[in-house]
Design a protein around this motif. Sequence first.
Motif, short mmCIF file in Angstrom:
data_model
loop_
_atom_site.label_atom_id
_atom_site.label_comp_id
_atom_site.label_asym_id
_atom_site.label_seq_id
_atom_site.Cartn_x
_atom_site.Cartn_y
_atom_site.Cartn_z
N LYS A 134 0.82 -1.23 0.00
CA LYS A 134 0.00 0.00 0.00
C LYS A 134 0.85 1.27 0.00
O LYS A 134 0.35 2.36 -0.34
CB LYS A 134 -0.93 0.01 1.22
N ARG A 179 0.49 -0.28 -9.45
CA ARG A 179 -0.67 -1.18 -9.57
C ARG A 179 -0.45 -2.09 -10.75
O ARG A 179 0.22 -1.70 -11.72
CB ARG A 179 -1.95 -0.39 -9.83
N LEU A 180 -1.03 -3.26 -10.71
CA LEU A 180 -0.93 -4.14 -11.87
C LEU A 180 -1.87 -3.62 -12.94
O LEU A 180 -3.09 -3.70 -12.80
CB LEU A 180 -1.35 -5.57 -11.52
N GLY A 213 -4.11 -3.47 -16.13
CA GLY A 213 -4.87 -4.54 -16.77
C GLY A 213 -5.55 -5.47 -15.77
O GLY A 213 -6.12 -6.48 -16.16
N PHE A 214 -5.51 -5.10 -14.49
CA PHE A 214 -6.22 -5.88 -13.47
C PHE A 214 -7.24 -5.00 -12.78
O PHE A 214 -6.96 -3.85 -12.46
CB PHE A 214 -5.24 -6.45 -12.43
N HIS A 266 -11.56 -3.72 -12.40
CA HIS A 266 -12.48 -2.95 -13.24
C HIS A 266 -13.50 -2.25 -12.36
O HIS A 266 -13.94 -2.82 -11.37
CB HIS A 266 -13.20 -3.88 -14.25
N ARG A 267 -13.87 -1.03 -12.73
CA ARG A 267 -14.83 -0.27 -11.94
C ARG A 267 -16.21 -0.93 -11.93
O ARG A 267 -16.90 -0.99 -10.90
CB ARG A 267 -14.91 1.17 -12.48
N LYS A 272 -17.08 -6.66 -11.29
CA LYS A 272 -16.44 -7.04 -10.04
C LYS A 272 -16.30 -8.55 -9.92
O LYS A 272 -15.67 -9.04 -8.98
CB LYS A 272 -17.19 -6.46 -8.83
N TYR A 324 -4.42 -11.82 -2.26
CA TYR A 324 -4.68 -10.38 -2.34
C TYR A 324 -5.62 -10.08 -3.52
O TYR A 324 -6.62 -9.38 -3.38
CB TYR A 324 -3.36 -9.61 -2.52
N ARG A 336 -9.99 -9.39 -3.51
CA ARG A 336 -10.48 -8.08 -3.99
C ARG A 336 -11.14 -8.18 -5.37
O ARG A 336 -11.43 -7.15 -5.99
CB ARG A 336 -9.32 -7.08 -4.04
N ASN A 354 -8.53 -7.61 -16.91
CA ASN A 354 -9.63 -7.01 -17.67
C ASN A 354 -9.34 -7.06 -19.16
O ASN A 354 -8.29 -7.56 -19.58
CB ASN A 354 -9.90 -5.58 -17.17
N ASP A 357 -8.34 -4.98 -21.22
CA ASP A 357 -7.13 -4.29 -21.67
C ASP A 357 -5.87 -5.11 -21.46
O ASP A 357 -4.88 -4.91 -22.16
CB ASP A 357 -6.98 -2.95 -20.95
N1 ACO Z 1 -3.32 -3.66 -8.68
C1 ACO Z 1 -3.23 -3.75 -7.33
N2 ACO Z 1 -4.23 -3.46 -6.48
C2 ACO Z 1 -5.37 -3.04 -7.00
C3 ACO Z 1 -5.57 -2.94 -8.40
C4 ACO Z 1 -4.48 -3.25 -9.24
N3 ACO Z 1 -4.62 -3.17 -10.58
N4 ACO Z 1 -6.81 -2.50 -8.66
C5 ACO Z 1 -7.41 -2.35 -7.48
N5 ACO Z 1 -6.55 -2.68 -6.47
C6 ACO Z 1 -6.86 -2.73 -5.03
C7 ACO Z 1 -6.93 -1.34 -4.43
O1 ACO Z 1 -5.67 -0.94 -3.90
C8 ACO Z 1 -7.95 -1.54 -3.35
O2 ACO Z 1 -7.33 -2.23 -2.27
P1 ACO Z 1 -7.84 -1.97 -0.75
O3 ACO Z 1 -9.27 -2.41 -0.71
O4 ACO Z 1 -6.92 -2.80 0.07
O5 ACO Z 1 -7.66 -0.49 -0.53
C9 ACO Z 1 -8.95 -2.54 -3.97
O6 ACO Z 1 -8.16 -3.28 -4.92
C10 ACO Z 1 -10.13 -1.87 -4.68
O7 ACO Z 1 -9.60 -0.94 -5.64
P2 ACO Z 1 -10.32 0.40 -6.11
O8 ACO Z 1 -9.29 1.34 -6.64
O9 ACO Z 1 -11.23 0.89 -5.03
O10 ACO Z 1 -11.21 -0.14 -7.30
P3 ACO Z 1 -11.92 0.77 -8.39
O11 ACO Z 1 -13.14 0.05 -8.80
O12 ACO Z 1 -12.08 2.17 -7.91
O13 ACO Z 1 -10.83 0.82 -9.56
C11 ACO Z 1 -9.66 0.31 -11.54
C12 ACO Z 1 -10.93 0.07 -10.72
C13 ACO Z 1 -9.43 1.83 -11.76
C14 ACO Z 1 -9.82 -0.33 -12.91
C15 ACO Z 1 -8.46 -0.30 -10.78
O14 ACO Z 1 -8.67 -1.68 -10.57
C16 ACO Z 1 -7.13 -0.06 -11.50
O15 ACO Z 1 -6.49 0.98 -11.30
N6 ACO Z 1 -6.69 -1.02 -12.38
C17 ACO Z 1 -5.48 -0.84 -13.15
C18 ACO Z 1 -5.74 0.05 -14.37
C19 ACO Z 1 -6.54 -0.64 -15.46
O16 ACO Z 1 -6.28 -1.78 -15.83
N7 ACO Z 1 -7.54 0.08 -16.02
C20 ACO Z 1 -8.36 -0.44 -17.12
C21 ACO Z 1 -9.76 -0.72 -16.69
S1 ACO Z 1 -10.66 -1.54 -18.00
C22 ACO Z 1 -11.14 -0.32 -19.08
O17 ACO Z 1 -11.14 0.84 -18.80
C23 ACO Z 1 -11.59 -0.73 -20.49
#
Ligand code: ACO
Length: 423
Positions: free
Chosen positions: A296, A301-302, A304-305, A307-308, A311, A353, A357, A362, A364
């Motif tokens: 933290k 962040r990883l 491609g992992f 999605h908003r 879930k 982890y 969560r 995803n 992408d």
């Molecule tokens: N790597 C590591 N940890 C992650 C990741 C990740 N990719 N994504 C979410 N988490 C963790 C967060 O730290 C959080 O942990 P916590 O509960 O311990 O605090 C938990 O998972 C929930 O994450 P949020 O950010 O609240 O989830 P949200 O729904 O707001 O975000 C998002 C979704 C933006 C897609 C996020 O998962 C991310 O940043 N992913 C990486 C970027 C990405 O691949 N984007 C493409 C999305 S697909 C598209 O747009 C077509």
Amino acid sequence: MSKKALLEIDGKKYELPIIKGTEGEVAIDISKLRAMTGGVITMDPGFKNTGSCHSDITFLDGEKGILKYRGYAIEELAEKKSFLDVAYLLIFGDLPTKEELDTFVSDIKDESMVNEEMKDILDGFPRAAHPMGVLSALTSALTSFNPSSVNVSSDKDLYKAVVKIMAKFPLLASWTYRKNQGYPMNYADNSKGYVENILQMMFRIPTEKYKCSSTVINALDQLLILHADHEQNCSTSTVRIVGSSHAGLFASISAGVSALWGPLHGGANQAVIEMLDEISNDGGDVDKFILKAKDKSDPFRLMGFGHRVYKNFDPRATIIKKAADDLLKELNIEDPTLKIAEKLEKIALEDEYFKSRNLYPNVDFYSGIIYKALGIPSEMFTVMFAIGRLPGWIAQWKEMRANQEPIGRPRQLYQGKVDRTIK
Ligand code: ACO
């Protein structure tokens, strides 16, 4: 379920109608709220709880991992239909008959050139300009060369505008890449299909015959289908809201391209490959980056992992993973970055982890891998996404105008200073 929602403000009760969608979604209709209450509004930054329109085009359920275009499951469309079938479905509401598809294809081919003066506009950009910025500008410039498509007043003119943009957009998209590489501009070869033309316009060089396998064409066709619409996302809402001022189709789509450009939206597929390169350049220790993603105190962040909306799983990722596996096997590609992707996916899917969560790969994650395997440079990934999303933008713009939606104009809660005077 009750037909009204009750709201109480300062002891005064208001009844708000409840409306239901055909897939069982429920909405509270607040369209008369200000008039009823004398000015009260709702606050919802990012519109996470706000429906902006009624739509018949796309349904998605993020909890159940469902995505349907016009009632057809994405899995069935991706397996049985071509990108142009799906484009027709999204834009006109039904899958085309053979005759309708043939006419659509032939009408698109008739429009597959742009005015040569468009090249002067392209010449004005620096070579290193990001292709998405150039694509947005060129799409907007199309308006000036096709004034009859600006504000259409009949179905016939609208159809003409639709086939024009379907034909010219991939051409302009390919030019953004050709410019960047310093190559001469290509035109489509009308003896070839829509998707094959995208590839050959981008990659054919004057001294060589361009060949691409049906595996490559099919993989790209499927990828475009998966990206074709995703209801009221950032770029689609942009297209609708720009169009709601009665700006034309091309200008609205140009705005959609700009919205898609951002890394929080369409830019994520490029970020995936950049992350894989970073891991590779660092020595390829995947475990180290998994630990970083879980830490933290580390912003990593990883990519491609997660999605908003999805879930549990992203239905597009399930389809595209298979396509990526098949493609890599068939093309027999040995790429260290792609090996890292495989390892990363395996470890993350088994890690507590990520499991706890609901962080799955995803769309992408795999689209980046496929684009890389197809030889498409990473700065063009979002452009490819835009070509895929084009039918969705057109369909949503067309629906918004057909429904005679009012101009999009949200309210705000003013929290600034009051009643100041100049001393
Ligand atoms: N790597 C590591 N940890 C992650 C990741 C990740 N990719 N994504 C979410 N988490 C963790 C967060 O730290 C959080 O942990 P916590 O509960 O311990 O605090 C938990 O998972 C929930 O994450 P949020 O950010 O609240 O989830 P949200 O729904 O707001 O975000 C998002 C979704 C933006 C897609 C996020 O998962 C991310 O940043 N992913 C990486 C970027 C990405 O691949 N984007 C493409 C999305 S697909 C598209 O747009 C077509």
